[in-house]
Design a protein around this motif. Structure first.
Motif, PDB file in Angstrom:
ATOM      1  N   ARG A   1      -4.084  48.480   2.833  1.00  0.00           N
ATOM      2  CA  ARG A   1      -4.640  49.406   3.816  1.00  0.00           C
ATOM      3  C   ARG A   1      -3.567  49.832   4.820  1.00  0.00           C
ATOM      4  N   LEU A   2      -3.580  51.094   5.207  1.00  0.00           N
ATOM      5  CA  LEU A   2      -2.683  51.586   6.242  1.00  0.00           C
ATOM      6  C   LEU A   2      -3.541  52.033   7.420  1.00  0.00           C
ATOM      7  N   PHE A   3      -3.448  51.314   8.530  1.00  0.00           N
ATOM      8  CA  PHE A   3      -4.282  51.577   9.687  1.00  0.00           C
ATOM      9  C   PHE A   3      -3.545  52.439  10.706  1.00  0.00           C
ATOM     10  N   GLU A   4      -4.314  53.263  11.398  1.00  0.00           N
ATOM     11  CA  GLU A   4      -3.796  54.109  12.468  1.00  0.00           C
ATOM     12  C   GLU A   4      -3.977  53.402  13.809  1.00  0.00           C
ATOM     13  N   PRO A   5      -3.297  53.873  14.864  1.00  0.00           N
ATOM     14  CA  PRO A   5      -3.520  53.280  16.196  1.00  0.00           C
ATOM     15  C   PRO A   5      -5.000  53.317  16.577  1.00  0.00           C
ATOM     16  N   GLY A   6      -5.493  52.206  17.116  1.00  0.00           N
ATOM     17  CA  GLY A   6      -6.903  52.101  17.465  1.00  0.00           C
ATOM     18  C   GLY A   6      -7.762  51.606  16.320  1.00  0.00           C
ATOM     19  N   GLN A   7      -7.145  51.344  15.170  1.00  0.00           N
ATOM     20  CA  GLN A   7      -7.852  50.781  14.022  1.00  0.00           C
ATOM     21  C   GLN A   7      -7.340  49.362  13.749  1.00  0.00           C
ATOM     22  N   GLY A   8      -7.997  48.660  12.849  1.00  0.00           N
ATOM     23  CA  GLY A   8      -7.569  47.315  12.489  1.00  0.00           C
ATOM     24  C   GLY A   8      -8.649  46.594  11.720  1.00  0.00           C
ATOM     25  N   TYR A   9      -8.630  45.287  11.773  1.00  0.00           N
ATOM     26  CA  TYR A   9      -9.622  44.505  11.042  1.00  0.00           C
ATOM     27  C   TYR A   9      -9.969  43.236  11.827  1.00  0.00           C
ATOM     28  N   LEU A  10     -11.160  42.726  11.542  1.00  0.00           N
ATOM     29  CA  LEU A  10     -11.658  41.476  12.111  1.00  0.00           C
ATOM     30  C   LEU A  10     -12.217  40.680  10.943  1.00  0.00           C
ATOM     31  N   ILE A  11     -11.598  39.543  10.629  1.00  0.00           N
ATOM     32  CA  ILE A  11     -11.928  38.831   9.400  1.00  0.00           C
ATOM     33  C   ILE A  11     -12.169  37.341   9.673  1.00  0.00           C
ATOM     34  N   HIS A  12     -12.789  36.690   8.695  1.00  0.00           N
ATOM     35  CA  HIS A  12     -12.943  35.234   8.688  1.00  0.00           C
ATOM     36  C   HIS A  12     -11.617  34.668   8.188  1.00  0.00           C
ATOM     37  N   ASN A  13     -10.865  34.045   9.087  1.00  0.00           N
ATOM     38  CA  ASN A  13      -9.526  33.569   8.762  1.00  0.00           C
ATOM     39  C   ASN A  13      -9.522  32.465   7.720  1.00  0.00           C
ATOM     40  N   GLN A  14     -10.631  31.778   7.539  1.00  0.00           N
ATOM     41  CA  GLN A  14     -10.709  30.711   6.539  1.00  0.00           C
ATOM     42  C   GLN A  14     -11.235  31.220   5.194  1.00  0.00           C
ATOM     43  N   ARG A  15     -11.417  32.526   5.114  1.00  0.00           N
ATOM     44  CA  ARG A  15     -11.848  33.146   3.858  1.00  0.00           C
ATOM     45  C   ARG A  15     -10.840  34.208   3.384  1.00  0.00           C
ATOM     46  N   PHE A  16     -10.468  35.116   4.251  1.00  0.00           N
ATOM     47  CA  PHE A  16      -9.580  36.216   3.877  1.00  0.00           C
ATOM     48  C   PHE A  16      -8.124  35.866   4.177  1.00  0.00           C
ATOM     49  N   LEU A  17      -7.258  36.140   3.214  1.00  0.00           N
ATOM     50  CA  LEU A  17      -5.818  36.036   3.422  1.00  0.00           C
ATOM     51  C   LEU A  17      -5.305  37.412   3.834  1.00  0.00           C
ATOM     52  N   HIS A  18      -4.271  37.416   4.647  1.00  0.00           N
ATOM     53  CA  HIS A  18      -3.721  38.695   5.106  1.00  0.00           C
ATOM     54  C   HIS A  18      -2.197  38.648   5.066  1.00  0.00           C
ATOM     55  N   GLY A  19      -1.588  39.818   5.040  1.00  0.00           N
ATOM     56  CA  GLY A  19      -0.140  39.942   5.037  1.00  0.00           C
ATOM     57  C   GLY A  19       0.238  41.377   5.341  1.00  0.00           C
ATOM     58  N   ARG A  20       1.479  41.728   5.095  1.00  0.00           N
ATOM     59  CA  ARG A  20       1.904  43.112   5.344  1.00  0.00           C
ATOM     60  C   ARG A  20       3.120  43.435   4.502  1.00  0.00           C
ATOM     61  N   ALA A  21       3.320  44.734   4.277  1.00  0.00           N
ATOM     62  CA  ALA A  21       4.520  45.244   3.629  1.00  0.00           C
ATOM     63  C   ALA A  21       5.617  45.411   4.674  1.00  0.00           C
ATOM     64  N   SER A  22       6.859  45.399   4.241  1.00  0.00           N
ATOM     65  CA  SER A  22       7.970  45.638   5.159  1.00  0.00           C
ATOM     66  C   SER A  22       7.883  47.061   5.708  1.00  0.00           C
ATOM     67  N   PHE A  23       8.553  47.313   6.819  1.00  0.00           N
ATOM     68  CA  PHE A  23       8.430  48.620   7.462  1.00  0.00           C
ATOM     69  C   PHE A  23       9.673  48.953   8.259  1.00  0.00           C
ATOM     70  N   THR A  24       9.738  50.214   8.681  1.00  0.00           N
ATOM     71  CA  THR A  24      10.748  50.657   9.638  1.00  0.00           C
ATOM     72  C   THR A  24      10.025  51.193  10.868  1.00  0.00           C
ATOM     73  N   GLY A  25      10.686  51.133  12.017  1.00  0.00           N
ATOM     74  CA  GLY A  25      10.065  51.641  13.237  1.00  0.00           C
ATOM     75  C   GLY A  25       9.568  50.516  14.126  1.00  0.00           C
ATOM     76  N   ARG A  26       8.761  50.877  15.118  1.00  0.00           N
ATOM     77  CA  ARG A  26       8.302  49.924  16.137  1.00  0.00           C
ATOM     78  C   ARG A  26       6.813  49.632  15.975  1.00  0.00           C
ATOM     79  N   ARG A  27       6.401  49.329  14.772  1.00  0.00           N
ATOM     80  CA  ARG A  27       5.011  48.973  14.501  1.00  0.00           C
ATOM     81  C   ARG A  27       4.569  47.868  15.456  1.00  0.00           C
ATOM     82  N   THR A  28       3.446  48.079  16.148  1.00  0.00           N
ATOM     83  CA  THR A  28       2.975  47.119  17.149  1.00  0.00           C
ATOM     84  C   THR A  28       1.490  46.862  16.951  1.00  0.00           C
ATOM     85  N   ALA A  29       1.126  45.599  16.996  1.00  0.00           N
ATOM     86  CA  ALA A  29      -0.281  45.227  16.832  1.00  0.00           C
ATOM     87  C   ALA A  29      -0.620  44.089  17.785  1.00  0.00           C
ATOM     88  N   LEU A  30      -1.890  43.945  18.062  1.00  0.00           N
ATOM     89  CA  LEU A  30      -2.393  42.810  18.816  1.00  0.00           C
ATOM     90  C   LEU A  30      -3.132  41.897  17.857  1.00  0.00           C
TER      91      LEU A  30
END
Length: 217
Positions: free
Chosen positions: A161-190
């Motif tokens: 998934r590619l999320f835009e600013p103001g988007q994201g996800y809320l998941i059960h951390n003991q069920r869903f695994l998460h990761g990311r692809a490498s990137f360029t730029g100043r990608r910032t998330a909370l």
């Protein structure tokens, strides 16, 4: 489009912040490229992150994980997500779950914890995983090797998934695994980590996710 205030307002009343060494405020960490520090600094680089559970090597990992994007990357940076329930279903179909206690995360100075942790009644489950400098998957017995192979195979097909600013996800951390692809730029998330309050009607998910629909009742 969501704000951090809206997300935390939704969580207030039924969750409690989960403390993390890198947090900027209780339960909240700013994730962006910076000078790496510590054993798990890969998350603060532009590099890829393989599928994992946050605080996987903790006996009680956070239950809720949220990621709210503030700034997108120039290129890359797609989020990777995988439903651990599907992983458990595949292992069950192959009659491999009997070996679940013997496929563990091997971590220096910490107990070896099962990647698939089944409750004694067989109705609830936790999935925890990472393969980096903090913890490595390991088959403790020869008979457990097919299950480790199944787990490794399932991790090769995450949702992208590619999320835009103001988007994201809320998941059960003991069920869903998460990761990311490498990137360029100043990608910032909370990143938001939380545990469900024991007084909440949802406190049961601190013990994992339900398997009843998979087991015929």
């Amino acid at each position: 489009m969501l704000t951090l205030e809206e997300v935390t307002s939704f969580l207030n009343g039924w969750t409690m912040p989960y403390s993390h060494p890198h947090e900027n405020s209780p339960g909240i960490t700013v994730i962006k490229p910076r000078t790496p520090e510590g054993d798990n600094a890969d998350g603060f680089t532009c590099g890829s992150l393989s599928l994992h559970t946050d605080r996987a090597q903790a006996i009680a990992p956070p239950t809720i994980l949220g990621c709210l994007y503030l700034r997108t990357s120039c290129t890359g940076g797609e989020s990777l997500l995988l439903d651990g329930k599907e992983l458990v279903r595949t292992a069950d179909e192959r009659s491999q779950l009997a070996e679940s206690a013997h496929v563990v995360l091997r971590s220096r100075g910490r107990p070896w914890l099962p990647i698939i942790e089944l409750a004694k009644d067989g109705r609830r489950c936790r999935v925890r995983y990472r393969d980096d400098q903090l913890a490595r998957p390991h088959a403790a017995t020869k008979s457990a090797r097919p299950l480790l192979t199944t787990i490794s195979g399932e991790l090769r097909a995450p949702s992208v998934r590619l999320f835009e600013p103001g988007q994201g996800y809320l998941i059960h951390n003991q069920r869903f695994l998460h990761g990311r692809a490498s990137f360029t730029g100043r990608r910032t998330a909370l990143r938001i980590l939380a545990t469900v309050a024991q007084s909440s009607e949802y406190a049961h998910i601190n013990r994992g996710f339900g398997l009843r629909d998979e087991r015929g009742g």
